[in-house]
Design a protein around this motif. Structure first.
Motif, PDB file in Angstrom:
ATOM      1  N   CYS A 156       0.845  -1.196   0.000  1.00  0.00           N
ATOM      2  CA  CYS A 156       0.000   0.000   0.000  1.00  0.00           C
ATOM      3  C   CYS A 156       0.880   1.245   0.000  1.00  0.00           C
ATOM      4  O   CYS A 156       2.074   1.177   0.253  1.00  0.00           O
ATOM      5  N   GLN A 157       0.254   2.377  -0.243  1.00  0.00           N
ATOM      6  CA  GLN A 157       0.974   3.638  -0.201  1.00  0.00           C
ATOM      7  C   GLN A 157       1.298   3.998   1.244  1.00  0.00           C
ATOM      8  O   GLN A 157       0.713   3.467   2.180  1.00  0.00           O
ATOM      9  N   MET A 158       2.235   4.942   1.405  1.00  0.00           N
ATOM     10  CA  MET A 158       2.749   5.293   2.722  1.00  0.00           C
ATOM     11  C   MET A 158       2.041   6.510   3.298  1.00  0.00           C
ATOM     12  O   MET A 158       1.911   7.527   2.627  1.00  0.00           O
ATOM     13  N   GLU A 159       1.648   6.389   4.542  1.00  0.00           N
ATOM     14  CA  GLU A 159       1.109   7.526   5.281  1.00  0.00           C
ATOM     15  C   GLU A 159       2.279   8.127   6.053  1.00  0.00           C
ATOM     16  O   GLU A 159       2.971   7.424   6.783  1.00  0.00           O
ATOM     17  N   VAL A 160       2.507   9.432   5.897  1.00  0.00           N
ATOM     18  CA  VAL A 160       3.694  10.061   6.465  1.00  0.00           C
ATOM     19  C   VAL A 160       3.287  11.161   7.446  1.00  0.00           C
ATOM     20  O   VAL A 160       2.502  12.044   7.108  1.00  0.00           O
ATOM     21  N   THR A 161       3.845  11.082   8.658  1.00  0.00           N
ATOM     22  CA  THR A 161       3.587  12.054   9.711  1.00  0.00           C
ATOM     23  C   THR A 161       4.918  12.587  10.219  1.00  0.00           C
ATOM     24  O   THR A 161       5.884  11.835  10.332  1.00  0.00           O
ATOM     25  N   GLY A 162       4.954  13.874  10.523  1.00  0.00           N
ATOM     26  CA  GLY A 162       6.168  14.482  11.046  1.00  0.00           C
ATOM     27  C   GLY A 162       5.884  15.331  12.262  1.00  0.00           C
ATOM     28  O   GLY A 162       4.763  15.330  12.797  1.00  0.00           O
ATOM     29  N   THR A 163       6.864  16.088  12.698  1.00  0.00           N
ATOM     30  CA  THR A 163       6.753  16.938  13.871  1.00  0.00           C
ATOM     31  C   THR A 163       5.595  17.921  13.744  1.00  0.00           C
ATOM     32  O   THR A 163       4.896  18.196  14.719  1.00  0.00           O
TER      33      THR A 163
END
Length: 193
Positions: A156-163
């Motif tokens: 699947c595609q990537m879910e990206v979370t940051g600061t």
């Protein structure tokens, strides 16, 4: 620690033989000197090999200011980071120096020349454009350490979370290495000669 010779044929004409160690770390014996191949070298080598396989005409130079920092074809800068993870979740730690490197790359290369490559164990490679890593990271110097987390179910595609929060969309793993090399619909700034 016990070191055993592997069953791999030896390249004695070059004075190099492969050895196996109890933990599975690859070792190289060269003229009596034994060296361990670091995780950093394994990760960087894998990223550069993927890039090379997709475009055999690469000029790569390692920038010695920070580990995993390279310039590709004299205009594209990449910063490579690795995280091991479990259950499709990888957490990448970025130090102040890493953020400064990304900002310097952006200042020198512009919007289509400063990428953050995130190697997710042995499962996937994510690439973030400057627009994306700027959305995820606090660039004001308020943090000594920041994180980017990638969550991904198999295939699947990537879910990206940051600061600073989450990207409003998921990123496909297939964008690496095409985005770096400017292939198949990914916009790239023309090279100036």
């Amino acid at each position: 620690m016990e070191v055993e010779k592997s069953e791999t044929p030896q390249a004695s004409s070059f004075g190099v033989s492969l050895l196996a160690i109890g933990l599975g770390n690859p070792l190289i014996q060269n003229g009596g000197k034994v060296m361990c191949i670091s995780r950093r070298s394994q990760v960087d080598g894998a990223v550069l090999r993927i890039l090379l396989r997709h475009n055999g005409q690469l000029a790569v130079r390692e920038l010695n200011d920070t580990a995993g920092h390279f310039i590709i074809n004299s205009s594209t800068r990449i910063l490579v980071r690795y995280a091991s993870g479990k259950n499709g979740r990888w957490r990448f730690t970025l130090r102040e120096e890493d953020i400064a490197t990304l900002l310097n790359d952006y200042a020198q290369s512009g919007l289509f020349g400063a990428y953050l490559i995130l190697v997710c164990g042995q499962e996937a490679v994510g690439v973030l454009s400057p627009d994306e890593w700027c959305q995820l990271l606090d660039l004001g110097g308020n943090y000594k350490v920041q994180t980017i987390t990638i969550c991904r179910d198999a295939r699947c595609q990537m879910e990206v979370t940051g600061t600073r929060g989450r990207l409003a969309y998921r990123i496909p793993a297939a964008r690496f290495p095409r985005m770096i090399l400017g292939q198949r619909g990914f916009r790239r700034r023309p090279q100036v000669t």
